[in-house]
Design a protein around this motif. Structure first.
Motif, PDB file in Angstrom:
ATOM      1  N   ALA A  48       0.819  -1.214   0.000  1.00 34.86           N
ATOM      2  CA  ALA A  48       0.000   0.000   0.000  1.00 34.86           C
ATOM      3  C   ALA A  48       0.857   1.271   0.000  1.00 34.86           C
ATOM      4  O   ALA A  48       0.315   2.378   0.016  1.00 34.86           O
ATOM      5  CB  ALA A  48      -0.915   0.001   1.222  1.00 34.86           C
ATOM      6  N   GLY A  49       2.177   1.120  -0.011  1.00 29.05           N
ATOM      7  CA  GLY A  49       3.062   2.274   0.005  1.00 29.05           C
ATOM      8  C   GLY A  49       3.114   2.979   1.345  1.00 29.05           C
ATOM      9  O   GLY A  49       3.424   4.175   1.410  1.00 29.05           O
ATOM     10  N   ARG A  50       2.840   2.248   2.436  1.00 29.99           N
ATOM     11  CA  ARG A  50       2.792   2.855   3.769  1.00 29.99           C
ATOM     12  C   ARG A  50       3.724   2.144   4.751  1.00 29.99           C
ATOM     13  O   ARG A  50       3.407   2.005   5.929  1.00 29.99           O
ATOM     14  CB  ARG A  50       1.344   2.842   4.296  1.00 29.99           C
ATOM     15  CG  ARG A  50       0.387   3.679   3.474  1.00 29.99           C
ATOM     16  CD  ARG A  50      -0.990   3.805   4.114  1.00 29.99           C
ATOM     17  NE  ARG A  50      -1.702   2.520   4.104  1.00 29.99           N
ATOM     18  CZ  ARG A  50      -1.969   1.813   5.177  1.00 29.99           C
ATOM     19  NH1 ARG A  50      -1.549   2.214   6.363  1.00 29.99           N
ATOM     20  NH2 ARG A  50      -2.632   0.675   5.087  1.00 29.99           N
ATOM     21  N   SER A  51       4.874   1.700   4.274  1.00 29.97           N
ATOM     22  CA  SER A  51       5.824   1.031   5.167  1.00 29.97           C
ATOM     23  C   SER A  51       6.246   1.962   6.294  1.00 29.97           C
ATOM     24  O   SER A  51       6.423   3.168   6.080  1.00 29.97           O
ATOM     25  CB  SER A  51       7.074   0.593   4.392  1.00 29.97           C
ATOM     26  OG  SER A  51       6.791  -0.483   3.540  1.00 29.97           O
ATOM     27  N   PRO A  52       6.417   1.428   7.512  1.00 30.27           N
ATOM     28  CA  PRO A  52       6.900   2.277   8.608  1.00 30.27           C
ATOM     29  C   PRO A  52       8.352   2.683   8.363  1.00 30.27           C
ATOM     30  O   PRO A  52       9.062   2.086   7.551  1.00 30.27           O
ATOM     31  CB  PRO A  52       6.772   1.364   9.824  1.00 30.27           C
ATOM     32  CG  PRO A  52       6.906  -0.014   9.269  1.00 30.27           C
ATOM     33  CD  PRO A  52       6.230   0.033   7.923  1.00 30.27           C
ATOM     34  N   ASP A  53       8.788   3.699   9.078  1.00 24.93           N
ATOM     35  CA  ASP A  53      10.190   4.110   8.987  1.00 24.93           C
ATOM     36  C   ASP A  53      11.097   3.149   9.737  1.00 24.93           C
ATOM     37  O   ASP A  53      12.248   2.956   9.350  1.00 24.93           O
ATOM     38  CB  ASP A  53      10.364   5.518   9.577  1.00 24.93           C
ATOM     39  CG  ASP A  53       9.558   6.561   8.836  1.00 24.93           C
ATOM     40  OD1 ASP A  53       9.690   6.628   7.607  1.00 24.93           O
ATOM     41  OD2 ASP A  53       8.793   7.291   9.486  1.00 24.93           O
ATOM     42  N   LEU A  54      10.572   2.543  10.813  1.00 26.04           N
ATOM     43  CA  LEU A  54      11.418   1.773  11.711  1.00 26.04           C
ATOM     44  C   LEU A  54      10.668   0.581  12.282  1.00 26.04           C
ATOM     45  O   LEU A  54       9.496   0.706  12.644  1.00 26.04           O
ATOM     46  CB  LEU A  54      11.888   2.670  12.871  1.00 26.04           C
ATOM     47  CG  LEU A  54      12.578   2.009  14.069  1.00 26.04           C
ATOM     48  CD1 LEU A  54      13.880   1.356  13.656  1.00 26.04           C
ATOM     49  CD2 LEU A  54      12.801   3.024  15.177  1.00 26.04           C
ATOM     50  N   VAL A  55      11.350  -0.558  12.350  1.00 21.84           N
ATOM     51  CA  VAL A  55      10.858  -1.717  13.083  1.00 21.84           C
ATOM     52  C   VAL A  55      11.822  -1.980  14.231  1.00 21.84           C
ATOM     53  O   VAL A  55      13.020  -2.172  14.015  1.00 21.84           O
ATOM     54  CB  VAL A  55      10.759  -2.960  12.179  1.00 21.84           C
ATOM     55  CG1 VAL A  55      10.436  -4.208  13.013  1.00 21.84           C
ATOM     56  CG2 VAL A  55       9.690  -2.767  11.116  1.00 21.84           C
ATOM     57  N   VAL A  56      11.307  -1.933  15.466  1.00 25.06           N
ATOM     58  CA  VAL A  56      12.082  -2.289  16.654  1.00 25.06           C
ATOM     59  C   VAL A  56      11.807  -3.761  16.907  1.00 25.06           C
ATOM     60  O   VAL A  56      10.668  -4.159  17.164  1.00 25.06           O
ATOM     61  CB  VAL A  56      11.675  -1.429  17.862  1.00 25.06           C
ATOM     62  CG1 VAL A  56      12.481  -1.830  19.092  1.00 25.06           C
ATOM     63  CG2 VAL A  56      11.888   0.052  17.555  1.00 25.06           C
ATOM     64  N   LEU A  57      12.850  -4.584  16.851  1.00 25.65           N
ATOM     65  CA  LEU A  57      12.663  -6.024  16.673  1.00 25.65           C
ATOM     66  C   LEU A  57      13.490  -6.846  17.655  1.00 25.65           C
ATOM     67  O   LEU A  57      14.712  -6.682  17.750  1.00 25.65           O
ATOM     68  CB  LEU A  57      13.061  -6.386  15.229  1.00 25.65           C
ATOM     69  CG  LEU A  57      12.975  -7.825  14.773  1.00 25.65           C
ATOM     70  CD1 LEU A  57      11.564  -8.374  14.909  1.00 25.65           C
ATOM     71  CD2 LEU A  57      13.440  -7.920  13.318  1.00 25.65           C
ATOM     72  N   ASP A  58      12.809  -7.738  18.379  1.00 25.90           N
ATOM     73  CA  ASP A  58      13.496  -8.720  19.212  1.00 25.90           C
ATOM     74  C   ASP A  58      14.079  -9.803  18.310  1.00 25.90           C
ATOM     75  O   ASP A  58      13.664  -9.970  17.157  1.00 25.90           O
ATOM     76  CB  ASP A  58      12.503  -9.321  20.212  1.00 25.90           C
ATOM     77  CG  ASP A  58      13.182 -10.174  21.273  1.00 25.90           C
ATOM     78  OD1 ASP A  58      14.408 -10.039  21.461  1.00 25.90           O
ATOM     79  OD2 ASP A  58      12.487 -10.982  21.903  1.00 25.90           O
TER      80      ASP A  58
END
Length: 264
Positions: free
Chosen positions: A60-70
């Motif tokens: 949808a062209g709405r990827s987040p800027d950041l993924v905080v990931l375990d």
């Protein structure tokens, strides 16, 4: 339709993925206290649903800027999920948050923006967010479009700002806490991180190792040079015109071979 380059003044959009509810609460609390404006879009306690959601956002062209990931989670672990996120059209930056420091080298092999160990301190999270913010501001609207020969890279070296034509740069190599920029006639240490540079230089350069980006047009040869200490094959790429050899990680050999087979 081209998507405009995001402004430094817009809050970072963040997705939090961790199988421990208390850890997610801790990260959300720290994010709410951070100096860099941000907004948590969503959070997940397992990785498969998170991946499906992020793939849908990407379409949808709405990827987040950041993924905080375990990292250690049921199902897909964080390393596998981060590798899958790199396949997206507009992959988000990834900051790993884990209790296990031994995964750091592998994390940066995946071009992670940062690697934080639990318990996370606010000042370290702020530094990560600032790095992602700078990276977001430098990303091209379409990184895979051909770059003009006249395009330049603006770099900082001990407080000095300089414009260097991208066509003149042979490679970037991370050395300890600095990055070496190499041209045919010169080399200098610059303040930018390798992850930030990868976002700025686009498709003209290829990641050959967790510590090196090489100009596609500068690659002369790819060879198996020796056996590595772990008993596998050690590969290297030769760079023109200096004829230097740079190590190629095993996971990048196929990508480098494919890049060299393509016309410039």
């Amino acid at each position: 339709m081209n998507t405009p380059v995001p402004s430094l003044h817009l809050p970072l959009s963040v997705v939090v993925i961790d199988d421990e509810p208390l850890a997610r609460i801790r990260i959300r609390t720290l994010l709410s206290q951070a100096a860099v404006p941000n907004a948590v879009q969503s959070e997940f306690g397992e990785s498969v649903t998170a991946l499906l959601h992020l793939q849908e956002l990407d379409r949808a062209g709405r990827s987040p800027d950041l993924v905080v990931l375990d990292i250690q989670m049921p199902g897909l672990d964080g390393m596998v999920l981060a590798a899958r996120l790199r396949e997206l059209q507009r992959p988000p930056a990834v900051v790993f948050v884990t209790a296990h420091a031994e995964h750091a080298l592998r994390a940066f092999d995946l071009a992670a923006a940062d690697y934080l160990t639990k318990p996370v301190r606010l000042e370290r999270l702020n530094a990560s967010l600032e790095r992602v913010q700078r990276l977001r501001a430098t990303l091209q609207p379409a990184r895979d479009e051909p770059l003009d020969d006249g395009e330049v890279l603006v770099v900082q070296e001990r407080g000095r700002v300089e414009r260097i034509p991208l066509a003149d740069i042979l490679y970037f190599k991370a050395e300890q806490k600095a990055v070496l920029l190499r041209t045919a006639d010169d080399s200098r240490t610059i303040d930018d991180s390798l992850t930030e540079l990868e976002g700025r230089v686009g498709a003209r350069f290829i990641r050959v190792h967790r510590n090196a980006l090489v100009s596609r047009q500068a690659m002369k040869a790819l060879e198996r040079r020796a056996d590595d200490p772990d008993g596998g094959e050690a590969w290297a790429v030769q760079v023109l015109p200096t004829l230097e050899w740079l190590a190629v990680s095993r996971r990048q050999v196929s990508a480098v071979r494919e890049a060299m087979a393509q016309p410039l």
